[in-house]
Motif scaffolding. Structure first.
Motif, PDB file in Angstrom:
ATOM      1  N   SER A  67       0.821  -1.195   0.000  1.00  0.00           N
ATOM      2  CA  SER A  67       0.000   0.000   0.000  1.00  0.00           C
ATOM      3  C   SER A  67       0.873   1.269   0.000  1.00  0.00           C
ATOM      4  O   SER A  67       0.596   2.231  -0.719  1.00  0.00           O
ATOM      5  CB  SER A  67      -0.913  -0.050   1.219  1.00  0.00           C
ATOM      6  OG  SER A  67      -1.542   1.164   1.401  1.00  0.00           O
ATOM      7  N   SER A  70       2.394   1.631  -3.509  1.00  0.00           N
ATOM      8  CA  SER A  70       1.398   2.084  -4.473  1.00  0.00           C
ATOM      9  C   SER A  70       1.092   3.565  -4.292  1.00  0.00           C
ATOM     10  O   SER A  70       0.869   4.289  -5.257  1.00  0.00           O
ATOM     11  CB  SER A  70       0.127   1.261  -4.329  1.00  0.00           C
ATOM     12  OG  SER A  70      -0.786   1.615  -5.327  1.00  0.00           O
ATOM     13  N   ARG A  71       1.084   4.016  -3.060  1.00  0.00           N
ATOM     14  CA  ARG A  71       0.796   5.411  -2.768  1.00  0.00           C
ATOM     15  C   ARG A  71       1.875   6.329  -3.346  1.00  0.00           C
ATOM     16  O   ARG A  71       1.591   7.425  -3.802  1.00  0.00           O
ATOM     17  CB  ARG A  71       0.720   5.587  -1.242  1.00  0.00           C
ATOM     18  CG  ARG A  71       0.128   6.881  -0.757  1.00  0.00           C
ATOM     19  CD  ARG A  71       0.043   6.855   0.765  1.00  0.00           C
ATOM     20  NE  ARG A  71      -1.000   5.965   1.232  1.00  0.00           N
ATOM     21  CZ  ARG A  71      -2.254   6.360   1.497  1.00  0.00           C
ATOM     22  NH1 ARG A  71      -2.605   7.615   1.339  1.00  0.00           N
ATOM     23  NH2 ARG A  71      -3.147   5.500   1.929  1.00  0.00           N
ATOM     24  N   ASN A  74       5.045   5.799  -9.094  1.00  0.00           N
ATOM     25  CA  ASN A  74       4.173   6.010 -10.254  1.00  0.00           C
ATOM     26  C   ASN A  74       4.512   5.129 -11.464  1.00  0.00           C
ATOM     27  O   ASN A  74       4.206   5.466 -12.592  1.00  0.00           O
ATOM     28  CB  ASN A  74       4.147   7.491 -10.641  1.00  0.00           C
ATOM     29  CG  ASN A  74       5.524   8.018 -10.991  1.00  0.00           C
ATOM     30  OD1 ASN A  74       6.468   7.263 -11.166  1.00  0.00           O
ATOM     31  ND2 ASN A  74       5.633   9.321 -11.110  1.00  0.00           N
ATOM     32  N   GLY A  96      -3.070  -2.204  -3.957  1.00  0.00           N
ATOM     33  CA  GLY A  96      -2.469  -1.353  -4.987  1.00  0.00           C
ATOM     34  C   GLY A  96      -1.389  -1.999  -5.838  1.00  0.00           C
ATOM     35  O   GLY A  96      -0.781  -1.328  -6.674  1.00  0.00           O
ATOM     36  N   ASP A  98       0.016  -3.908  -8.954  1.00  0.00           N
ATOM     37  CA  ASP A  98      -0.517  -4.002 -10.313  1.00  0.00           C
ATOM     38  C   ASP A  98      -0.606  -5.449 -10.760  1.00  0.00           C
ATOM     39  O   ASP A  98      -1.492  -5.823 -11.512  1.00  0.00           O
ATOM     40  CB  ASP A  98       0.382  -3.225 -11.276  1.00  0.00           C
ATOM     41  CG  ASP A  98       0.409  -1.763 -10.911  1.00  0.00           C
ATOM     42  OD1 ASP A  98      -0.608  -1.102 -11.113  1.00  0.00           O
ATOM     43  OD2 ASP A  98       1.433  -1.304 -10.375  1.00  0.00           O
TER      44      ASP A  98
ATOM     45  N   ASN B  12      -7.916  -1.668  -9.546  1.00  0.00           N
ATOM     46  CA  ASN B  12      -7.067  -0.464  -9.616  1.00  0.00           C
ATOM     47  C   ASN B  12      -7.688   0.807  -9.060  1.00  0.00           C
ATOM     48  O   ASN B  12      -7.186   1.890  -9.306  1.00  0.00           O
ATOM     49  CB  ASN B  12      -6.442  -0.291 -11.023  1.00  0.00           C
ATOM     50  CG  ASN B  12      -7.259   0.579 -11.989  1.00  0.00           C
ATOM     51  OD1 ASN B  12      -8.473   0.637 -11.927  1.00  0.00           O
ATOM     52  ND2 ASN B  12      -6.557   1.250 -12.876  1.00  0.00           N
ATOM     53  N   SER B  14      -7.572   1.692  -5.958  1.00  0.00           N
ATOM     54  CA  SER B  14      -6.627   2.312  -5.024  1.00  0.00           C
ATOM     55  C   SER B  14      -5.446   2.935  -5.741  1.00  0.00           C
ATOM     56  O   SER B  14      -4.993   4.012  -5.367  1.00  0.00           O
ATOM     57  CB  SER B  14      -6.177   1.327  -3.951  1.00  0.00           C
ATOM     58  OG  SER B  14      -5.760   0.124  -4.534  1.00  0.00           O
ATOM     59  N   SER B  15      -4.949   2.313  -6.837  1.00  0.00           N
ATOM     60  CA  SER B  15      -3.809   2.962  -7.491  1.00  0.00           C
ATOM     61  C   SER B  15      -4.204   4.285  -8.150  1.00  0.00           C
ATOM     62  O   SER B  15      -3.418   5.218  -8.182  1.00  0.00           O
ATOM     63  CB  SER B  15      -3.075   2.039  -8.472  1.00  0.00           C
ATOM     64  OG  SER B  15      -3.934   1.186  -9.130  1.00  0.00           O
ATOM     65  N   HIS B 176      -2.546   3.385 -18.671  1.00  0.00           N
ATOM     66  CA  HIS B 176      -2.732   3.641 -17.240  1.00  0.00           C
ATOM     67  C   HIS B 176      -1.956   4.884 -16.829  1.00  0.00           C
ATOM     68  O   HIS B 176      -0.795   4.769 -16.440  1.00  0.00           O
ATOM     69  CB  HIS B 176      -2.261   2.435 -16.420  1.00  0.00           C
ATOM     70  CG  HIS B 176      -3.191   1.272 -16.507  1.00  0.00           C
ATOM     71  ND1 HIS B 176      -4.328   1.175 -15.734  1.00  0.00           N
ATOM     72  CD2 HIS B 176      -3.185   0.175 -17.293  1.00  0.00           C
ATOM     73  CE1 HIS B 176      -4.981   0.061 -16.028  1.00  0.00           C
ATOM     74  NE2 HIS B 176      -4.306  -0.560 -16.982  1.00  0.00           N
ATOM     75  N   GLU B 178      -2.112   6.431 -14.208  1.00  0.00           N
ATOM     76  CA  GLU B 178      -1.750   6.328 -12.782  1.00  0.00           C
ATOM     77  C   GLU B 178      -0.470   5.536 -12.559  1.00  0.00           C
ATOM     78  O   GLU B 178       0.094   5.549 -11.476  1.00  0.00           O
ATOM     79  CB  GLU B 178      -2.909   5.701 -11.989  1.00  0.00           C
ATOM     80  CG  GLU B 178      -3.101   4.189 -12.131  1.00  0.00           C
ATOM     81  CD  GLU B 178      -3.893   3.773 -13.375  1.00  0.00           C
ATOM     82  OE1 GLU B 178      -4.078   4.627 -14.273  1.00  0.00           O
ATOM     83  OE2 GLU B 178      -4.302   2.597 -13.438  1.00  0.00           O
ATOM     84  N   ARG B 179       0.014   4.853 -13.613  1.00  0.00           N
ATOM     85  CA  ARG B 179       1.241   4.068 -13.503  1.00  0.00           C
ATOM     86  C   ARG B 179       2.243   4.446 -14.596  1.00  0.00           C
ATOM     87  O   ARG B 179       3.124   3.664 -14.929  1.00  0.00           O
ATOM     88  CB  ARG B 179       0.911   2.571 -13.633  1.00  0.00           C
ATOM     89  CG  ARG B 179       0.396   1.973 -12.350  1.00  0.00           C
ATOM     90  CD  ARG B 179       1.524   1.767 -11.351  1.00  0.00           C
ATOM     91  NE  ARG B 179       1.042   1.239 -10.101  1.00  0.00           N
ATOM     92  CZ  ARG B 179       0.960   1.965  -8.973  1.00  0.00           C
ATOM     93  NH1 ARG B 179       1.318   3.218  -8.963  1.00  0.00           N
ATOM     94  NH2 ARG B 179       0.530   1.404  -7.869  1.00  0.00           N
TER      95      ARG B 179
END
Lengths: 251, 194
Positions: A67, A70-71, A74, A96, A98, B12, B14-15, B176, B178-179
């Motif tokens: 977590s 993930s926070r 990026n 979180g 992937d 996803n 939360s991400s 994505h 966010e990634r």
């Protein structure tokens, strides 16, 4: 065009990185989050966190760590190590992650793999294959490389693809830690036998090794640990080298 | 400014929420119709399977909610695909916002899913303000949407496909953000500023 990926792997125990990492500007070299941020800034394409924590009670530490990663990070990351149930996968993805990486549990119960892919989608299910060359063939090992399953690596790769694996993380036990190069032959064989991406792991020592595994080994991604941690190879320098060798690379 | 991430049975969330946090946005994660309708910006994430996701949306009447929106909404990955007419994944009738079908990549020629960083080109609309042509974004998907009048970014994986779509207030991205590092973050910022 889709680029070839360079992946760094961090071994985690009790929420901390196991091997020392030689980075400047890192206050706490044992903190996986700080290292992950540093790697993302250097241009690594993906991260793999391999939990080697022995006990199940400490699982919660890993979930908290996922977590936190993930926070703050990026780029995409995969979590592996000891995942043995649909519930394990659910908790890690909800925290979180992937992707998750499954190893021994898939061999012990191939049906589990199918269940996981059905529930969460193939795209987040990586199957790790540890393989060793002996008696003229490549065999699948489990339990941290201790047990020979008697299954041929190529057969297993085909089987897990049918069951819904989205990606293969292929580690050659013969090459791992040698710094003499990746296992080109078995990587090529598997990459040609299945139509899901193959990440090659084990043996990276020079920039040429990466070029070789992408061109001759037909790998879609290459993973390394210590050479990045100890800065024997700089991520950006490696990527520039590969790009200059006409490989599709994200810089 | 109120930003809501639609909560449903696809991953996803939360991400995406963490990525918004990194740009200073505290989004509400909700499946409540009134909360969603009252938002200034809505994100419709999605990692999962089209059939079960659409079932869930219909059962919870979220399909009607999404149709009724007039403020900017961004579908991500499966979220974008669900905004199309029909998906070959599970032979699913989707939301029908974009008059497009979602197709499986040709398995015989390509590794499927496509996993990794690929470039986005022919960028249109303010969603891509300050983003350079051929910027890399992270994608993980087995299904794609063909190029059309809705296409505001395209990517090539054996074939050229829509990596972003737009129609009125509806936006969708196959990648994505966010990634996808700093560039992905910028695209999320652009969406919030629309």
């Amino acid at each position: 065009m889709l680029s070839k990926r360079i992946i760094s792997c961090l071994d985690i125990k009790d929420g901390r990185t196991v091997k020392g990492v030689n980075f400047e500007n890192i206050i706490d070299a044992g903190d996986p989050v700080e290292l992950a941020i540093a790697y993302a800034q250097q241009g690594i394409d993906e991260l793999v966190f391999l939990d080697i924590t022995a006990s199940n009670e400490k699982r919660k530490i890993l979930v908290d760590l996922v977590s936190r990663i993930s926070r703050q990070v990026n780029i995409p990351f995969t979590v592996g190590g000891g995942i043995s149930s649909v519930e394990d996968v659910s908790v890690l993805l909800n925290s979180g992650a992937d992707k998750v990486s499954i190893n021994s549990a898939a061999v012990k119960d191939p049906g589990l793999l199918k269940k996981m892919a059905g529930q969460f989608g193939s795209q987040c299910i990586v199957v790790a294959i540890d393989t060793k060359f002996e008696n003229n063939d490549w065999w699948v090992y489990i339990n941290g490389g201790q047990i020979n399953t008697g299954i041929k690596a190529v057969d297993w790769a085909k089987k897990i693809t049918e069951l819904g694996a989205g990606e293969i993380l292929l580690t050659s036990m013969n090459n791992d830690g040698t710094k003499k190069g990746f296992a080109v032959n078995i990587t090529k064989q598997i990459s040609e036998a299945v139509n899901i991406p193959v990440i090659a792991s084990g043996g990276a020592g020079t920039m040429q090794h990466f070029k070789e595994i992408f061109i001759s080994g037909k790998a879609d991604a290459a993973l390394a640990a210590s050479i990045f941690h100890y800065k024997e190879i700089e991520v950006l320098e490696l990527k520039k080298y590969l790009k200059n060798n006409n490989l599709e690379i994200r810089i | 400014m109120k930003t809501v991430i639609i909560k449903y049975n696809a991953g996803n969330v939360s991400s995406v929420s963490f990525a918004l946090e990194r740009i200073g946005i505290n989004a509400l994660i909700s499946e409540n119709a009134e909360e969603i309708k009252s938002a200034d910006k809505i994100i419709f994430p999605g990692v999962g399977e089209a059939g079960s996701a659409m079932n869930y949306l219909r059962q919870n009447k979220l399909d009607e909610v999404i149709h009724s929106l007039t403020q900017p909404i961004l579908g991500i990955c499966l979220g974008m695909q669900l905004m199309c007419n029909y998906s070959e994944e599970g032979k699913t009738n989707c939301l029908g916002i974009f008059d497009q079908n979602v197709k499986l990549f040709p398995l015989s020629e390509l590794k499927v899913p496509q996993v990794g960083w690929n470039t986005i080109t022919d960028l249109k609309t303010n969603l891509f303000s300050g983003i350079i042509e051929n910027e890399y974004q992270y994608l993980v998907h087995s299904y794609y949407v063909e190029l059309s009048a809705y296409t505001i970014a395209q990517t090539n994986y054996g074939i050229s496909f829509s990596s972003a779509l737009n129609k009125n207030n509806f936006y969708g991205v196959q990648f994505h953000p966010e990634r996808s590092g700093a560039a992905g973050q910028k695209i999320l910022e652009n969406f919030i500023k629309l």
